[in-house]
Design an enzyme around this catalytic site. Structure first.
Site, PDB file in Angstrom:
ATOM      1  N   LYS A 159       1.397  -0.203  15.154  1.00 48.92           N
ATOM      2  CA  LYS A 159       2.834  -0.225  15.500  1.00 48.92           C
ATOM      3  C   LYS A 159       3.253  -1.423  16.346  1.00 48.92           C
ATOM      4  O   LYS A 159       4.457  -1.723  16.441  1.00 48.92           O
ATOM      5  CB  LYS A 159       3.211   1.061  16.255  1.00 48.92           C
ATOM      6  CG  LYS A 159       3.239   2.283  15.387  1.00 48.92           C
ATOM      7  CD  LYS A 159       4.449   2.259  14.460  1.00 48.92           C
ATOM      8  CE  LYS A 159       4.260   3.153  13.257  1.00 48.92           C
ATOM      9  NZ  LYS A 159       4.423   2.501  11.979  1.00 48.92           N
ATOM     10  N   TYR A 165      -8.939   5.347   7.912  1.00 50.36           N
ATOM     11  CA  TYR A 165      -9.128   5.649   9.334  1.00 50.36           C
ATOM     12  C   TYR A 165     -10.149   6.770   9.404  1.00 50.36           C
ATOM     13  O   TYR A 165      -9.926   7.837   8.833  1.00 50.36           O
ATOM     14  CB  TYR A 165      -7.815   6.125   9.971  1.00 50.36           C
ATOM     15  CG  TYR A 165      -6.732   5.059  10.082  1.00 50.36           C
ATOM     16  CD1 TYR A 165      -5.901   4.770   9.005  1.00 50.36           C
ATOM     17  CD2 TYR A 165      -6.535   4.366  11.265  1.00 50.36           C
ATOM     18  CE1 TYR A 165      -4.894   3.805   9.116  1.00 50.36           C
ATOM     19  CE2 TYR A 165      -5.530   3.397  11.384  1.00 50.36           C
ATOM     20  CZ  TYR A 165      -4.725   3.125  10.313  1.00 50.36           C
ATOM     21  OH  TYR A 165      -3.731   2.180  10.418  1.00 50.36           O
ATOM     22  N   TYR A 213       4.101   6.616  10.172  1.00 52.43           N
ATOM     23  CA  TYR A 213       3.271   5.476   9.769  1.00 52.43           C
ATOM     24  C   TYR A 213       4.096   4.400   9.058  1.00 52.43           C
ATOM     25  O   TYR A 213       3.940   3.210   9.329  1.00 52.43           O
ATOM     26  CB  TYR A 213       2.121   5.945   8.861  1.00 52.43           C
ATOM     27  CG  TYR A 213       1.040   4.904   8.712  1.00 52.43           C
ATOM     28  CD1 TYR A 213      -0.018   4.826   9.629  1.00 52.43           C
ATOM     29  CD2 TYR A 213       1.075   3.980   7.675  1.00 52.43           C
ATOM     30  CE1 TYR A 213      -1.001   3.861   9.519  1.00 52.43           C
ATOM     31  CE2 TYR A 213       0.090   3.001   7.547  1.00 52.43           C
ATOM     32  CZ  TYR A 213      -0.950   2.952   8.475  1.00 52.43           C
ATOM     33  OH  TYR A 213      -1.918   1.981   8.365  1.00 52.43           O
ATOM     34  N   PRO A 263      -3.786   0.214  18.925  1.00 56.38           N
ATOM     35  CA  PRO A 263      -3.596  -0.287  17.550  1.00 56.38           C
ATOM     36  C   PRO A 263      -3.675   0.777  16.445  1.00 56.38           C
ATOM     37  O   PRO A 263      -3.323   0.486  15.297  1.00 56.38           O
ATOM     38  CB  PRO A 263      -4.717  -1.317  17.391  1.00 56.38           C
ATOM     39  CG  PRO A 263      -5.745  -0.909  18.390  1.00 56.38           C
ATOM     40  CD  PRO A 263      -5.012  -0.295  19.534  1.00 56.38           C
ATOM     41  N   HIS A 287       0.847  -1.207   0.000  1.00 54.96           N
ATOM     42  CA  HIS A 287       0.000   0.000   0.000  1.00 54.96           C
ATOM     43  C   HIS A 287       0.876   1.248   0.000  1.00 54.96           C
ATOM     44  O   HIS A 287       1.684   1.439   0.900  1.00 54.96           O
ATOM     45  CB  HIS A 287      -0.910   0.004   1.232  1.00 54.96           C
ATOM     46  CG  HIS A 287      -2.068  -0.935   1.105  1.00 54.96           C
ATOM     47  ND1 HIS A 287      -3.138  -0.924   1.967  1.00 54.96           N
ATOM     48  CD2 HIS A 287      -2.324  -1.901   0.204  1.00 54.96           C
ATOM     49  CE1 HIS A 287      -4.012  -1.848   1.594  1.00 54.96           C
ATOM     50  NE2 HIS A 287      -3.534  -2.469   0.532  1.00 54.96           N
TER      51      HIS A 287
HETATM   52  C1  PHB Z   1      -5.793  -4.467  10.989  1.00 57.81           C
HETATM   53  O1  PHB Z   1      -5.888  -4.725   9.787  1.00 57.81           O
HETATM   54  O2  PHB Z   1      -6.107  -5.309  11.845  1.00 57.81           O
HETATM   55  C2  PHB Z   1      -5.279  -3.148  11.425  1.00 57.81           C
HETATM   56  C3  PHB Z   1      -4.808  -2.272  10.466  1.00 57.81           C
HETATM   57  C4  PHB Z   1      -4.359  -1.023  10.854  1.00 57.81           C
HETATM   58  C5  PHB Z   1      -4.371  -0.671  12.176  1.00 57.81           C
HETATM   59  C6  PHB Z   1      -4.821  -1.555  13.136  1.00 57.81           C
HETATM   60  C7  PHB Z   1      -5.294  -2.802  12.754  1.00 57.81           C
HETATM   61  O3  PHB Z   1      -3.938   0.557  12.540  1.00 57.81           O
END
Ligand code: PHB
Ligand code: APR
Length: 391
Positions: free
Chosen positions: A297, A201, A384, A293, A73
């Protein structure tokens, strides 16, 4: 008494990766894991790998399947106030992230360790670490109904937040730093194509939502929920409705629903212990630090600890030099705190903390500023994709 050079407690990603890297460098080790192999290989966790983590998995010769199955990505999106803004990670930093589930990383590492004939002990009960303030630490455990004792040079505490290693260090020797958040994440996994080809997000007045994926046919979605929320109160239909409400219309319309194959609630926490070394015992990964989460990280930080520790142990066994072992705590903590800061910040601009509309307006202003500022976007993007390594 059995003997090894490094006793590794815990067969999560930290313990398995450390074991594999030590093995490839000729360092004998044993991994003791409380749970069964099926349990460890079945746990659903996050799924975004920094390039540094990808490279370490390749160095560990356990990245073959990841290379062919991962999704690269080049960007992520932030949604708020009915719109969505793409953060072009690649253009801003020159780097991308790889979407590949931690569950798959764990399976690949277990396969690599097993193929190499590793001493990888699942269902090791009553693991106890002792004498790690001496040159001859001991580990005791029960396996198949028998008690075993193991003598070693070092113990790697890779046993997660609830593990025995950190708890075995005298209380006065450690300082802990902790923040809990007044909400959790309710997540589902479903065999449906993702709403978008990249992660989204979303900040919404009703709470945070995240659109993620494991592949182009398997999606992972989350919605922020109350800490005391019960899974029974969330049949699939309610989840999908709540998710769509929290997304801009265009994205909501692209969400394809289907039966969930997993559903769980996870609390959010920031936690750091200092220092990460006590005598011959080293704390690694979730045993040492936890991040919420948001930003994905956790696994990457665990891999970064392993990267420093395996190099330090290789240096020690090749040259008898302890320089890097002595710097482990300082190096790992520096990176951990940078990730703690980023994960806390990203969490704080994306989640609903209270009903106070002033807070939400502030978040929207911050996101508005971010979306119009290359400087601010670059700051987000470089955190990130993962900050550079010190060694
Ligand atoms: C996930 O795909 O489980 C996931 C992806 C990004 C995040 C947290 C969890 O920031
Ligand atoms: N004895 C033996 N094994 C134990 C004990 C014990 N007393 N206590 C815990 N364990 C095992 C757990 O069963 C688990 O398999 O230690 C392992 C720790 O694994 P994780 O919790 O996955 O931690 P880690 O390997 O550090 O992985 C990094 O970062 O944010 C997270 O989701 C991410 O799990 C990932 C973690």
């Amino acid at each position: 008494m059995d003997r090894t050079q490094v006793a590794i407690i815990g067969a999560g990603p930290s313990g398995l990766l450390l074991s594999q890297l030590l093995y490839l460098n000729g360092i004998d080790n044993i991994v003791l894991e409380r749970q069964s192999r099926e349990h460890v290989a079945g746990r659903i966790r996050a799924g975004v790998l920094e390039q540094g983590t990808v490279e370490l998995l390749l160095k560990a010769k356990s990245g073959g399947r990841m290379l062919s199955e991962r999704l690269v990505h080049d960007g992520v999106s932030l949604a708020f106030a009915g719109r969505s803004v793409r953060v072009d990670l690649k253009a801003l930093t020159g780097s991308s992230v790889s979407v590949y589930g931690q569950t798959e990383v764990t399976k690949d590492l277990i396969d690599a360790r097993t193929a190499a004939g590793a001493r990888l002990m699942f269902e090791a009960a009553e693991v106890a670490v002792a004498e790690f303030d001496s040159a001859h630490p001991k580990v005791r455990y029960r396996h198949n109904g028998r008690t075993h004792e193991l003598s070693c040079d070092f113990i790697a505490g890779c046993d997660g937040y609830h593990g025995v290693c950190r708890q075995s260090i005298p209380q006065g020797a450690l300082q802990t730093f902790e923040r809990t958040y007044p909400f959790g994440w309710l997540g589902i996994l479903a065999d449906v194509p993702p709403a978008s080809h990249e992660l989204i997000y979303s900040n919404h007045a009703r709470g945070f939502a995240l659109c993620s994926m494991r592949s182009m046919t398997r999606s992972r979605y989350y919605v922020q929920c109350a800490l005391d929320e019960k899974l029974e109160a969330w049949p699939d239909a309610r989840f999908w409705d709540e998710l769509r409400v929290r997304l801009p219309d265009e994205i909501a319309a692209a969400v394809i629903t289907g039966p969930s194959i997993e559903k769980s609630i996870a609390p959010l926490r920031s936690f750091v212990v200092e220092p990460l070394r006590f005598g011959q015992l080293f704390l690694v990964g979730d045993a040492a630090h936890i991040v919420p989460p948001t930003g994905a990280k956790g696994l990457n930080l665990a891999a970064a600890d392993v990267r420093v520790l395996y190099q330090a142990l290789v240096e020690y066994y090749r040259t008898s030099r302890t320089d890097l072992l002595e710097r482990y705590s300082q190096l790992a903590l520096r990176r951990a705190w940078l990730a703690v800061r980023f994960s806390w910040w990203f969490t704080s601009i994306m989640h609903k903390f209270s009903d106070d509309p002033f807070n939400h307006r502030l978040q929207l202003a911050e996101l508005d500023y971010l979306s119009g500022s290359t400087a601010a976007l670059t700051s987000l993007a470089e955190n990130y994709v993962g900050l550079p390594f010190e060694i």
